[in-house]
Design a protein around this motif. Structure first.
Motif, PDB file in Angstrom:
ATOM      1  N   VAL A 168       3.623   7.077  -6.863  1.00 18.75           N
ATOM      2  CA  VAL A 168       3.844   5.662  -6.556  1.00 18.75           C
ATOM      3  C   VAL A 168       2.505   4.944  -6.695  1.00 18.75           C
ATOM      4  CG1 VAL A 168       4.705   4.024  -4.865  1.00 18.75           C
ATOM      5  CG2 VAL A 168       5.652   6.334  -4.948  1.00 18.75           C
ATOM      6  N   GLY A 169       2.488   3.865  -7.465  1.00 15.20           N
ATOM      7  CA  GLY A 169       1.211   3.239  -7.800  1.00 15.20           C
ATOM      8  C   GLY A 169       0.549   3.970  -8.944  1.00 15.20           C
ATOM      9  N   ALA A 237      -1.451  -2.978  -1.463  1.00 10.78           N
ATOM     10  CA  ALA A 237      -1.228  -4.409  -1.700  1.00 10.78           C
ATOM     11  C   ALA A 237      -2.413  -5.001  -2.454  1.00 10.78           C
ATOM     12  CB  ALA A 237      -1.027  -5.133  -0.375  1.00 10.78           C
ATOM     13  N   ARG A 238      -2.125  -5.883  -3.399  1.00  8.30           N
ATOM     14  CA  ARG A 238      -3.179  -6.482  -4.214  1.00  8.30           C
ATOM     15  C   ARG A 238      -3.597  -7.863  -3.734  1.00  8.30           C
ATOM     16  NH1 ARG A 238      -1.427  -4.912 -10.456  1.00  8.30           N
ATOM     17  NH2 ARG A 238      -1.350  -2.633 -10.142  1.00  8.30           N
ATOM     18  N   VAL A 246       2.166  -5.842   4.670  1.00 12.64           N
ATOM     19  CA  VAL A 246       3.247  -5.180   5.413  1.00 12.64           C
ATOM     20  C   VAL A 246       4.268  -4.581   4.454  1.00 12.64           C
ATOM     21  CG1 VAL A 246       5.141  -5.543   7.036  1.00 12.64           C
ATOM     22  CG2 VAL A 246       2.930  -6.632   7.438  1.00 12.64           C
ATOM     23  N   ARG A 247       4.604  -5.307   3.381  1.00 10.27           N
ATOM     24  CA  ARG A 247       5.630  -4.842   2.449  1.00 10.27           C
ATOM     25  C   ARG A 247       5.213  -3.568   1.735  1.00 10.27           C
ATOM     26  NH1 ARG A 247       6.597  -5.209  -2.859  1.00 10.27           N
ATOM     27  NH2 ARG A 247       4.695  -6.401  -3.169  1.00 10.27           N
ATOM     28  N   VAL A 248       3.952  -3.461   1.302  1.00  7.33           N
ATOM     29  CA  VAL A 248       3.514  -2.313   0.504  1.00  7.33           C
ATOM     30  C   VAL A 248       2.963  -1.194   1.384  1.00  7.33           C
ATOM     31  CG1 VAL A 248       1.949  -1.554  -1.322  1.00  7.33           C
ATOM     32  CG2 VAL A 248       3.023  -3.812  -1.453  1.00  7.33           C
ATOM     33  N   ASP A 249       2.031  -1.521   2.269  1.00  7.08           N
ATOM     34  CA  ASP A 249       1.315  -0.484   3.019  1.00  7.08           C
ATOM     35  C   ASP A 249       2.085   0.046   4.221  1.00  7.08           C
ATOM     36  OD1 ASP A 249      -0.832  -0.653   1.275  1.00  7.08           O
ATOM     37  OD2 ASP A 249      -1.754  -2.296   2.397  1.00  7.08           O
ATOM     38  N   VAL A 472      -2.420   7.986   0.197  1.00  2.00           N
ATOM     39  CA  VAL A 472      -3.803   7.535   0.046  1.00  2.00           C
ATOM     40  C   VAL A 472      -3.956   6.252   0.851  1.00  2.00           C
ATOM     41  CG1 VAL A 472      -5.615   6.830  -1.550  1.00  2.00           C
ATOM     42  CG2 VAL A 472      -3.974   8.590  -2.228  1.00  2.00           C
ATOM     43  N   SER A 473      -4.654   6.327   1.968  1.00  2.00           N
ATOM     44  CA  SER A 473      -4.881   5.181   2.836  1.00  2.00           C
ATOM     45  C   SER A 473      -6.311   4.680   2.618  1.00  2.00           C
ATOM     46  CB  SER A 473      -4.628   5.583   4.291  1.00  2.00           C
ATOM     47  OG  SER A 473      -4.708   4.471   5.152  1.00  2.00           O
ATOM     48  N   CYS A 474      -6.993   4.225   3.658  1.00  2.00           N
ATOM     49  CA  CYS A 474      -8.380   3.780   3.524  1.00  2.00           C
ATOM     50  C   CYS A 474      -9.059   3.833   4.892  1.00  2.00           C
ATOM     51  CB  CYS A 474      -8.482   2.379   2.923  1.00  2.00           C
ATOM     52  SG  CYS A 474      -8.050   1.050   4.057  1.00  2.00           S
ATOM     53  N   THR A 475     -10.379   3.880   4.878  1.00  2.00           N
ATOM     54  CA  THR A 475     -11.155   3.911   6.116  1.00  2.00           C
ATOM     55  C   THR A 475     -11.470   2.513   6.632  1.00  2.00           C
ATOM     56  OG1 THR A 475     -13.253   3.958   4.889  1.00  2.00           O
ATOM     57  CG2 THR A 475     -12.240   6.077   5.429  1.00  2.00           C
TER      58      THR A 475
END
Length: 598
Positions: A168-169, A237-238, A246-249, A472-475
């Motif tokens: 995805v992505g 989200a871009r 909220v919709r993507v992440d 895959v998230s982020c810090t």
């Protein structure tokens, strides 16, 4: 909290690394040297650009000839060789073309072989690049090779041809590299994209199965998860709009995990069974009737005569409050006393706990610690039952606590290990000893001898050796300060949705992404939001692929970034062990020192 640093590598290198473990709050690291098959020369590579030193100037001395091994022959061997007639000269076949001087010239042979190798190297190294090659003929040739010949045997993963991975992505910076790494290893790849215009299609190899869908629209995900074994979620989200975040992440992760679980349940129903990825509901506290069968008890670890001397009183209750919550609360002022909540389990017909790896409790309260006790033995003779316990710690507010069956220890050290198949009673006990104050002013004002625990549900976690869903998230490092809180809130909500799904998960939180080749620098693996350095997209993609079949990555959340040089006098890691690994498996030793997430 522990951390580990390892050296990653790209597809064409085999690494020997130094692994280290953490001391206190320090990081750990691995040095590495890369051995390039191109030149068969061991090239020591600097662990970071800041610590690299310029190469020494070329020496003017002539190269000395290498010492070759010398063999000696005995007198009998010399005489035998002298008596042996020489072999007859070989005649050239009239049908074969005559040999030319250039055909046996070692300089010409070396030059041609090097040209062929450079051509192959240039094509396959393009798989690990961030952007698509500018030469369409080369990309078409590479795609045709992957379609016709399949994966390169050197990188192929055993059984990968039977595994379908949904990316995805797939057109993101990380997703594009993940797709090519998966194909090179022999996986069947499906790519979920929002549209299939020429620009999107040109970013992906032709052998990828492209599926059109939107993670924000659950109805479009049913076809995407069909026939998929695993999912790698690289989408983000871009825009900075809260609705998109909220919709993507958040909702995107929730919708996809639900669609994946629904698909697994449909498959299980076709087999007249239950999905192996579904959690088993043991208790759900949504009404007052859910409290039936639970018993509140009191006790003490001392004898009655001793306990009466230190009796300060204790009380506990389990009730369904006006706010529609099942709350277990009370206090224990008696020295050595405890209160507990117990119930004999009644599992659905055909369900046994030996098919599951542990328990998960969704609870809320004031941050106290508790003892979970399982009673196991033959149901026909309760006198043969054994007691097993595991300690858990809650947080102020709601949280989910995972307790693997492997964490339970027998109360009597001579008893055998826990057999989940024989478990028939669950008990949750509170005791004043070993309590720690909760951080913050509110926690400091509380009496550690009182407690409050609100139950939402208790479930059994499905067993499994591998992860099912990689996120895959982020810090939060590198995100603009004015939108960091919104981004992290959506990301953490998505992570929580994945943990609640019952799927085996791996959550990767990389530092700021860099557009540079992977496998060039050592990596830091950590937990605790202490990472601030960047990492290349190719290294993140490599971690995603390696997590697919690594048992140490299952149900783990971790931060990762490139190694960096600490200020003098503030060293963050120590070298403790050497781990050469021909298979370039740096993920297992790194994650083995990290705590399993709750």
């Amino acid at each position: 909290m522990m951390s580990g640093i390892v050296g990653s590598s790209n597809m064409a290198t085999t690494d020997a690394r130094f692994l280290s473990s953490s001391f206190g709050n320090t990081f750990t690291r691995i040095h590495r040297w890369d051995f390039h098959d191109r030149s068969q020369i061991a090239i020591p590579r600097a662990q970071s650009s800041s610590s690299s030193s310029p190469p020494p100037p070329p020496s003017s001395d002539k190269k000395k000839p290498r010492n070759r091994p010398v063999t000696t022959a005995t007198k009998e061997e010399v005489e035998t060789a002298a008596k042996t007639p020489p072999p007859p000269p070989q005649t050239q076949s009239p049908s074969s073309p005559p040999l030319k001087l250039d055909d046996v010239n070692p300089v010409g042979l070396g030059r041609r072989s090097r040209q062929l190798f450079d051509e192959v190297w240039r094509k396959f190294s393009g798989l690990g690049q961030i952007s698509r090659t500018n030469r369409p003929d080369e990309q078409d040739a590479l795609d045709s090779l992957l379609i016709r010949e399949g994966p390169m045997c050197e990188f192929a993963v055993p059984g990968a041809q039977n595994v379908t991975v949904l990316v995805v992505g797939a057109t993101s910076r990380i997703g594009r590299i993940v797709v090519r790494k998966l194909m090179l290893r022999g996986y069947t790849v499906k790519a979920l994209v929002r549209k299939t215009d020429e620009e999107v299609v040109s970013m992906l190899p032709r052998s990828v199965d492209i599926v059109v869908g939107d993670v924000g629209e659950p109805s479009t995900l049913k076809s995407a998860v069909e026939s998929c074994s695993k999912i790698i979620y690289c989408a983000t989200a871009r825009s900075t709009i809260t609705a998109d975040l909220v919709r993507v992440d958040h909702l995107g992760v929730y919708n996809l995990t639900k669609a994946f679980q629904d698909y697994n349940n449909r498959l299980a129903q076709l087999r007249a069974g239950k999905s192996s990825k579904s959690k088993l509901l043991i208790a759900k506290f949504k009404s007052a009737e859910a409290l039936d069968g639970w018993e509140v008890r009191q006790g003490t670890y001392f004898q009655d005569t001793t306990a009466s001397k230190y009796d300060g009183g204790m009380d506990a209750k389990f009730e369904f409050t006006e706010s529609e919550r099942a709350e277990f609360s009370g206090y224990v002022f008696t020295r050595g006393g405890y209160v507990e909540l117990s119930k004999k389990l009644s599992l659905p017909l055909g369900s046994t706990l030996d098919r599951y790896e542990g328990l998960v409790l969704s609870v809320g309260g004031n941050g106290r610690s508790y003892v979970v006790i399982l009673e196991a033995g033959p149901s026909s003779d309760m006198s043969q039952s054994k007691l097993y316990f595991a300690r858990i710690t809650t947080k102020a507010g709601f949280c989910r606590v995972r307790v693997p069956f492997s964490a339970f220890r027998p109360v009597n050290p001579e008893d055998p290990p826990l057999d989940p198949f024989l478990v028939h009673t669950l008990t949750i006990r509170f005791e004043p000893k070993r309590q720690r104050p909760v951080d913050g002013v509110a926690g400091a004002q509380q009496d550690l001898r009182s407690f409050s625990l609100i139950f939402e549900y208790i479930k059994a976690l499905p067993a499994g050796q591998e992860t099912d869903f990689i996120l895959v998230s982020c810090t939060g490092s590198g995100v603009e300060p004015n939108r960091r809180e919104q981004v992290l809130k959506a990301k953490r909500a998505g992570e929580d949705s994945l943990r609640r799904s019952g799927l085996g998960y791996t959550i990767i939180r990389p530092g700021p992404l860099k557009e540079e080749p992977g496998g060039q620098r050592a990596l830091i693996f950590d937990q605790g939001n202490r990472i601030s350095q960047g990492i290349s997209c190719a290294d993140v993609a490599d971690i995603c692929v390696k997590s697919l079949h690594d048992s140490t990555a299952r149900n783990k959340s971790f931060d990762v970034c490139h190694e960096y040089v600490a200020e003098q006098g503030i060293e963050l890691y120590e070298l403790v062990a050497h781990l050469p690994d021909k298979a370039n498996n740096y993920l297992t030793p790194a994650l083995s020192v990290l705590e399993k997430n709750t």
